[in-house]
Design a protein around this motif. Structure first.
Motif, mmCIF file in Angstrom:
data_model
loop_
_atom_site.group_PDB
_atom_site.id
_atom_site.type_symbol
_atom_site.label_atom_id
_atom_site.label_comp_id
_atom_site.label_asym_id
_atom_site.label_seq_id
_atom_site.Cartn_x
_atom_site.Cartn_y
_atom_site.Cartn_z
ATOM 1 N N GLY A 199 12.762 -19.743 9.183
ATOM 2 C CA GLY A 199 13.631 -20.767 9.750
ATOM 3 C C GLY A 199 15.040 -20.770 9.181
ATOM 4 N N PHE A 200 15.903 -21.463 9.882
ATOM 5 C CA PHE A 200 17.310 -21.541 9.530
ATOM 6 C C PHE A 200 17.509 -22.275 8.204
ATOM 7 N N LEU A 201 16.760 -23.338 7.948
ATOM 8 C CA LEU A 201 16.908 -24.073 6.690
ATOM 9 C C LEU A 201 16.591 -23.170 5.502
ATOM 10 N N GLU A 202 15.498 -22.464 5.578
ATOM 11 C CA GLU A 202 15.118 -21.562 4.485
ATOM 12 C C GLU A 202 16.190 -20.499 4.272
ATOM 13 N N HIS A 203 16.711 -19.964 5.358
ATOM 14 C CA HIS A 203 17.774 -18.960 5.261
ATOM 15 C C HIS A 203 19.000 -19.546 4.569
ATOM 16 N N MET A 204 19.385 -20.745 4.952
ATOM 17 C CA MET A 204 20.554 -21.378 4.334
ATOM 18 C C MET A 204 20.328 -21.638 2.854
ATOM 19 N N GLN A 205 19.125 -22.030 2.471
ATOM 20 C CA GLN A 205 18.822 -22.273 1.062
ATOM 21 C C GLN A 205 18.879 -20.980 0.246
ATOM 22 N N ASN A 206 18.487 -19.877 0.864
ATOM 23 C CA ASN A 206 18.533 -18.590 0.168
ATOM 24 C C ASN A 206 19.954 -18.064 0.038
ATOM 25 N N VAL A 207 20.738 -18.203 1.085
ATOM 26 C CA VAL A 207 22.100 -17.672 1.093
ATOM 27 C C VAL A 207 23.053 -18.564 0.310
ATOM 28 N N MET A 208 22.842 -19.872 0.395
ATOM 29 C CA MET A 208 23.723 -20.837 -0.250
ATOM 30 C C MET A 208 22.879 -21.834 -1.049
ATOM 31 N N HIS A 212 24.753 -25.374 -1.686
ATOM 32 C CA HIS A 212 25.263 -26.136 -0.549
ATOM 33 C C HIS A 212 24.490 -25.906 0.755
ATOM 34 N N GLY A 213 23.520 -25.010 0.742
ATOM 35 C CA GLY A 213 22.803 -24.660 1.967
ATOM 36 C C GLY A 213 22.249 -25.832 2.744
ATOM 37 N N PRO A 214 21.494 -26.746 2.103
ATOM 38 C CA PRO A 214 20.944 -27.873 2.867
ATOM 39 C C PRO A 214 22.027 -28.773 3.478
ATOM 40 N N ALA A 215 23.122 -28.988 2.775
ATOM 41 C CA ALA A 215 24.206 -29.818 3.325
ATOM 42 C C ALA A 215 24.886 -29.116 4.500
ATOM 43 N N VAL A 216 25.087 -27.816 4.384
ATOM 44 C CA VAL A 216 25.685 -27.052 5.486
ATOM 45 C C VAL A 216 24.738 -27.051 6.676
ATOM 46 N N TRP A 217 23.450 -26.857 6.413
ATOM 47 C CA TRP A 217 22.431 -26.892 7.466
ATOM 48 C C TRP A 217 22.476 -28.221 8.214
ATOM 49 N N GLU A 218 22.552 -29.328 7.491
ATOM 50 C CA GLU A 218 22.606 -30.646 8.123
ATOM 51 C C GLU A 218 23.887 -30.808 8.943
#
Length: 116
Positions: free
Chosen positions: A13-22, A25-31
Motif C-alpha cells: 500500500g501507499f502508506l507503507e511505501h511512504m513510511q519506508n521512503v520518508m 514525514h511519510g504519514p503526514a505527507v500521506w495524509e
C-alpha cells in the motif's frame, strides 16, 4: 484510493511505501495527499465528447448530472449516500474481475481478451 484501501494493502500500500521512503514525514505527507484526493474530480469531460474516468462506467445507470451531484470532500465513510454507485463505478469499475489481478497495475486482461 481511499485511506482504508491504502492501509489494508499492507506492505503493497501507499502508506507503507511512504513510511519506508520518508520515515519521519511519510504519514503526514500521506495524509496531505489523501486530503487532496478527497477533493479531486471523479471524471473529466474533454471537448464535450470524451468522458475520462479512473475506473469505468460500471452499470451505466448514471449520467453526468449524477457525477456533478457528488458532494465533497469524498471520503469512504460517505459512500452510503444516494450517489454511492456513481462514485464506486467511476473510481473502481476496473476492467478486471479480481483485485489481486488489478494490484499488478496496468496490464493485458486475459479474461476480456477478444471481447472488444
Amino acid at each position: 484510493e481511499f485511506r482504508s484501501m491504502s492501509v489494508g494493502m499492507g506492505r503493497d500500500g501507499f502508506l507503507e511505501h511512504m513510511q519506508n521512503v520518508m520515515p519521519t514525514h511519510g504519514p503526514a505527507v500521506w495524509e496531505s495527499i489523501h486530503q487532496t484526493f478527497d477533493w479531486l474530480p471523479l471524471a473529466a469531460l474533454i471537448d464535450e465528447s470524451v468522458l475520462v474516468l479512473h475506473g469505468g462506467l460500471g452499470s451505466g445507470t448514471w449520467g453526468l448530472r449524477d457525477l456533478e451531484a457528488v458532494h465533497r470532500p469524498l471520503e469512504s465513510e460517505r459512500l452510503d449516500g444516494p450517489h454511492a454507485r456513481v462514485v464506486l463505478d467511476a473510481m473502481w469499475a476496473d476492467p478486471a474481475d479480481s483485485d489481486a489481478e488489478m494490484r499488478s497495475g496496468v496490464h493485458f486482461n486475459w479474461d476480456r481478451h477478444g471481447l472488444g
